[in-house]
Design a protein around this motif. Structure first.
Motif, PDB file in Angstrom:
ATOM      1  N   ALA A 146       0.850  -1.184   0.000  1.00  0.00           N
ATOM      2  CA  ALA A 146       0.000   0.000   0.000  1.00  0.00           C
ATOM      3  C   ALA A 146       0.892   1.243   0.000  1.00  0.00           C
ATOM      4  CB  ALA A 146      -0.901  -0.006   1.228  1.00  0.00           C
ATOM      5  N   PRO A 147       0.328   2.369  -0.405  1.00  0.00           N
ATOM      6  CA  PRO A 147       1.105   3.610  -0.352  1.00  0.00           C
ATOM      7  C   PRO A 147       1.454   3.981   1.089  1.00  0.00           C
ATOM      8  CG  PRO A 147      -0.966   3.900  -1.548  1.00  0.00           C
ATOM      9  CD  PRO A 147      -0.998   2.546  -0.934  1.00  0.00           C
ATOM     10  N   ALA A 148       2.392   4.888   1.248  1.00  0.00           N
ATOM     11  CA  ALA A 148       2.803   5.325   2.581  1.00  0.00           C
ATOM     12  C   ALA A 148       1.626   5.893   3.372  1.00  0.00           C
ATOM     13  CB  ALA A 148       3.918   6.358   2.474  1.00  0.00           C
ATOM     14  N   ASP A 149       0.737   6.625   2.698  1.00  0.00           N
ATOM     15  CA  ASP A 149      -0.455   7.184   3.344  1.00  0.00           C
ATOM     16  C   ASP A 149      -1.691   6.666   2.595  1.00  0.00           C
ATOM     17  OD1 ASP A 149      -2.526   8.664   4.429  1.00  0.00           O
ATOM     18  OD2 ASP A 149      -1.469  10.589   4.312  1.00  0.00           O
ATOM     19  N   PRO A 150      -2.168   5.460   2.959  1.00  0.00           N
ATOM     20  CA  PRO A 150      -3.284   4.856   2.229  1.00  0.00           C
ATOM     21  C   PRO A 150      -4.557   5.707   2.215  1.00  0.00           C
ATOM     22  CG  PRO A 150      -2.273   3.246   3.699  1.00  0.00           C
ATOM     23  CD  PRO A 150      -1.673   4.578   4.023  1.00  0.00           C
ATOM     24  N   LYS A 187     -15.149   1.462  -3.884  1.00  0.00           N
ATOM     25  CA  LYS A 187     -14.107   0.744  -3.153  1.00  0.00           C
ATOM     26  C   LYS A 187     -12.760   0.898  -3.851  1.00  0.00           C
ATOM     27  CE  LYS A 187     -13.332  -3.966  -1.454  1.00  0.00           C
ATOM     28  NZ  LYS A 187     -13.851  -5.332  -1.511  1.00  0.00           N
ATOM     29  N   VAL A 188     -11.712   1.068  -3.059  1.00  0.00           N
ATOM     30  CA  VAL A 188     -10.335   1.128  -3.556  1.00  0.00           C
ATOM     31  C   VAL A 188      -9.522   0.136  -2.742  1.00  0.00           C
ATOM     32  CG1 VAL A 188      -8.278   2.562  -3.861  1.00  0.00           C
ATOM     33  CG2 VAL A 188     -10.566   3.567  -4.178  1.00  0.00           C
ATOM     34  N   VAL A 189      -8.842  -0.783  -3.434  1.00  0.00           N
ATOM     35  CA  VAL A 189      -8.000  -1.777  -2.762  1.00  0.00           C
ATOM     36  C   VAL A 189      -6.608  -1.696  -3.382  1.00  0.00           C
ATOM     37  CG1 VAL A 189      -7.642  -4.228  -2.305  1.00  0.00           C
ATOM     38  CG2 VAL A 189      -9.967  -3.302  -2.342  1.00  0.00           C
ATOM     39  N   PHE A 190      -5.620  -1.407  -2.554  1.00  0.00           N
ATOM     40  CA  PHE A 190      -4.254  -1.279  -3.049  1.00  0.00           C
ATOM     41  C   PHE A 190      -3.598  -2.647  -3.164  1.00  0.00           C
ATOM     42  CE2 PHE A 190      -5.229   2.840  -1.221  1.00  0.00           C
ATOM     43  CZ  PHE A 190      -4.884   3.656  -2.289  1.00  0.00           C
ATOM     44  N   GLY A 191      -3.058  -2.930  -4.360  1.00  0.00           N
ATOM     45  CA  GLY A 191      -2.311  -4.162  -4.584  1.00  0.00           C
ATOM     46  C   GLY A 191      -0.834  -3.934  -4.365  1.00  0.00           C
ATOM     47  N   SER A 192      -0.434  -2.670  -4.441  1.00  0.00           N
ATOM     48  CA  SER A 192       0.955  -2.283  -4.209  1.00  0.00           C
ATOM     49  C   SER A 192       0.963  -0.797  -3.881  1.00  0.00           C
ATOM     50  CB  SER A 192       1.814  -2.564  -5.455  1.00  0.00           C
ATOM     51  OG  SER A 192       1.559  -1.605  -6.468  1.00  0.00           O
ATOM     52  N   ALA A 193       2.143  -0.258  -3.715  1.00  0.00           N
ATOM     53  CA  ALA A 193       2.264   1.167  -3.419  1.00  0.00           C
ATOM     54  C   ALA A 193       1.972   2.026  -4.645  1.00  0.00           C
ATOM     55  CB  ALA A 193       3.661   1.473  -2.887  1.00  0.00           C
ATOM     56  N   THR A 194       1.859   1.404  -5.826  1.00  0.00           N
ATOM     57  CA  THR A 194       1.672   2.177  -7.058  1.00  0.00           C
ATOM     58  C   THR A 194       0.457   1.745  -7.879  1.00  0.00           C
ATOM     59  OG1 THR A 194       3.150   0.702  -8.275  1.00  0.00           O
ATOM     60  CG2 THR A 194       4.135   2.671  -7.267  1.00  0.00           C
ATOM     61  N   GLU A 195      -0.319   0.794  -7.382  1.00  0.00           N
ATOM     62  CA  GLU A 195      -1.475   0.309  -8.134  1.00  0.00           C
ATOM     63  C   GLU A 195      -2.636   0.000  -7.195  1.00  0.00           C
ATOM     64  OE1 GLU A 195       0.020  -3.108 -10.189  1.00  0.00           O
ATOM     65  OE2 GLU A 195       1.174  -1.890 -11.572  1.00  0.00           O
ATOM     66  N   ALA A 196      -3.860   0.234  -7.702  1.00  0.00           N
ATOM     67  CA  ALA A 196      -5.059  -0.041  -6.911  1.00  0.00           C
ATOM     68  C   ALA A 196      -6.171  -0.559  -7.806  1.00  0.00           C
ATOM     69  CB  ALA A 196      -5.523   1.229  -6.200  1.00  0.00           C
ATOM     70  N   ASP A 197      -6.951  -1.481  -7.272  1.00  0.00           N
ATOM     71  CA  ASP A 197      -8.176  -1.931  -7.923  1.00  0.00           C
ATOM     72  C   ASP A 197      -9.287  -1.004  -7.461  1.00  0.00           C
ATOM     73  OD1 ASP A 197      -6.992  -4.146  -9.190  1.00  0.00           O
ATOM     74  OD2 ASP A 197      -7.285  -5.398  -7.420  1.00  0.00           O
ATOM     75  N   VAL A 198     -10.120  -0.571  -8.410  1.00  0.00           N
ATOM     76  CA  VAL A 198     -11.176   0.376  -8.107  1.00  0.00           C
ATOM     77  C   VAL A 198     -12.518  -0.225  -8.535  1.00  0.00           C
ATOM     78  CG1 VAL A 198     -12.043   2.717  -8.523  1.00  0.00           C
ATOM     79  CG2 VAL A 198      -9.580   2.288  -8.511  1.00  0.00           C
ATOM     80  N   THR A 199     -13.475  -0.239  -7.635  1.00  0.00           N
ATOM     81  CA  THR A 199     -14.842  -0.650  -7.959  1.00  0.00           C
ATOM     82  C   THR A 199     -15.688   0.611  -7.946  1.00  0.00           C
ATOM     83  OG1 THR A 199     -14.481  -2.772  -6.861  1.00  0.00           O
ATOM     84  CG2 THR A 199     -16.761  -2.155  -7.306  1.00  0.00           C
ATOM     85  N   TYR A 200     -16.451   0.803  -9.028  1.00  0.00           N
ATOM     86  CA  TYR A 200     -17.240   2.021  -9.140  1.00  0.00           C
ATOM     87  C   TYR A 200     -18.565   1.740  -9.843  1.00  0.00           C
ATOM     88  CZ  TYR A 200     -15.306   2.062 -13.908  1.00  0.00           C
ATOM     89  OH  TYR A 200     -14.941   1.732 -15.195  1.00  0.00           O
ATOM     90  N   ALA A 201     -19.516   2.632  -9.649  1.00  0.00           N
ATOM     91  CA  ALA A 201     -20.806   2.555 -10.329  1.00  0.00           C
ATOM     92  C   ALA A 201     -20.789   3.583 -11.446  1.00  0.00           C
ATOM     93  CB  ALA A 201     -21.939   2.844  -9.357  1.00  0.00           C
ATOM     94  N   LEU A 202     -21.073   3.140 -12.651  1.00  0.00           N
ATOM     95  CA  LEU A 202     -21.163   4.033 -13.794  1.00  0.00           C
ATOM     96  C   LEU A 202     -22.633   4.385 -13.979  1.00  0.00           C
ATOM     97  CD1 LEU A 202     -19.031   5.140 -15.725  1.00  0.00           C
ATOM     98  CD2 LEU A 202     -19.623   3.330 -17.312  1.00  0.00           C
ATOM     99  N   THR A 203     -22.922   5.675 -14.006  1.00  0.00           N
ATOM    100  CA  THR A 203     -24.308   6.113 -14.117  1.00  0.00           C
ATOM    101  C   THR A 203     -24.528   6.857 -15.433  1.00  0.00           C
ATOM    102  OG1 THR A 203     -23.873   8.185 -12.959  1.00  0.00           O
ATOM    103  CG2 THR A 203     -24.569   6.316 -11.620  1.00  0.00           C
ATOM    104  N   LEU A 204     -25.741   6.774 -15.947  1.00  0.00           N
ATOM    105  CA  LEU A 204     -26.147   7.476 -17.149  1.00  0.00           C
ATOM    106  C   LEU A 204     -27.400   8.260 -16.799  1.00  0.00           C
ATOM    107  CD1 LEU A 204     -25.814   7.926 -20.227  1.00  0.00           C
ATOM    108  CD2 LEU A 204     -27.299   5.949 -20.556  1.00  0.00           C
ATOM    109  N   LYS A 205     -27.328   9.574 -16.936  1.00  0.00           N
ATOM    110  CA  LYS A 205     -28.437  10.460 -16.558  1.00  0.00           C
ATOM    111  C   LYS A 205     -28.854  10.221 -15.114  1.00  0.00           C
ATOM    112  CE  LYS A 205     -30.645  10.776 -21.073  1.00  0.00           C
ATOM    113  NZ  LYS A 205     -31.944  10.592 -21.760  1.00  0.00           N
TER     114      LYS A 205
END
Length: 171
Positions: free
Chosen positions: A51-55, A111-129
């Motif tokens: 994870a980054p130094a300041d998650p 949701k944001v989950v860090f796999g390393s100090a330089t990469e993260a998996d991001v879960t998001y909702a995409l909305t239309l109107k």
């Protein structure tokens, strides 16, 4: 609603031709924690860090930049600043932003989950109107030049959803 989101990315795919002449992949890429480009982030701590130094601060920036990237009110130049290799991806961004439906799409990071100090998996909702079209979209964020950015892999996966075998240079 999901079909409308797929239609949204079609103009972005059409706006870019494939200059490479290659790319026989038949399946769209799946966003993951893998690095999405050959360029290394400029501030790459040791690979041992999970994870980054300041998650908390990093998570806040990932959310802010993901939502900014998908905000229809944000100018293309500012979106370029929060996209990995943004200047190289300008053609895709222009197509993405030039579509009327693109002006109606936004994202809410869940949701944001860090796999390393330089990469993260991001879960998001995409909305239309304002209506949720893709409630559990997944993407990645990478640390590049000291900024957490939407990965090229995330954008390219969305463009591939349009059915275009060649989403354009950079994908």
């Amino acid at each position: 609603m999901a079909a409308a989101v797929v239609l949204l990315v079609a103009p972005a795919a059409v706006a870019c031709g494939d200059d490479s002449g290659g790319g026989g992949d038949s399946a769209p890429p799946e966003p993951s924690a893998e690095k999405s480009s050959e360029e290394s982030p400029s501030e790459a701590p040791s690979d041992d860090a999970s994870a980054p130094a300041d998650p908390a601060a990093a998570e806040k920036e990932v959310k802010k930049n993901f939502e900014k990237f998908f905000d229809p009110a944000v100018p293309v130049k500012e979106k370029e600043d929060v996209l990995e290799n943004g200047a190289k991806m300008r053609g895709v961004l222009d197509g993405f932003s030039g579509d009327e439906r693109g002006k109606q799409v936004s994202a809410d990071v869940n949701k944001v989950v860090f796999g390393s100090a330089t990469e993260a998996d991001v879960t998001y909702a995409l909305t239309l109107k304002g209506a949720t079209a893709l409630p559990d979209a997944s993407g990645t964020s990478v640390l590049q030049d000291g900024t957490w950015k939407v990965s090229v892999k995330t954008l390219c996966a969305l463009v591939k959803l349009s059915g275009n075998e060649s989403p354009g240079p950079g994908c």
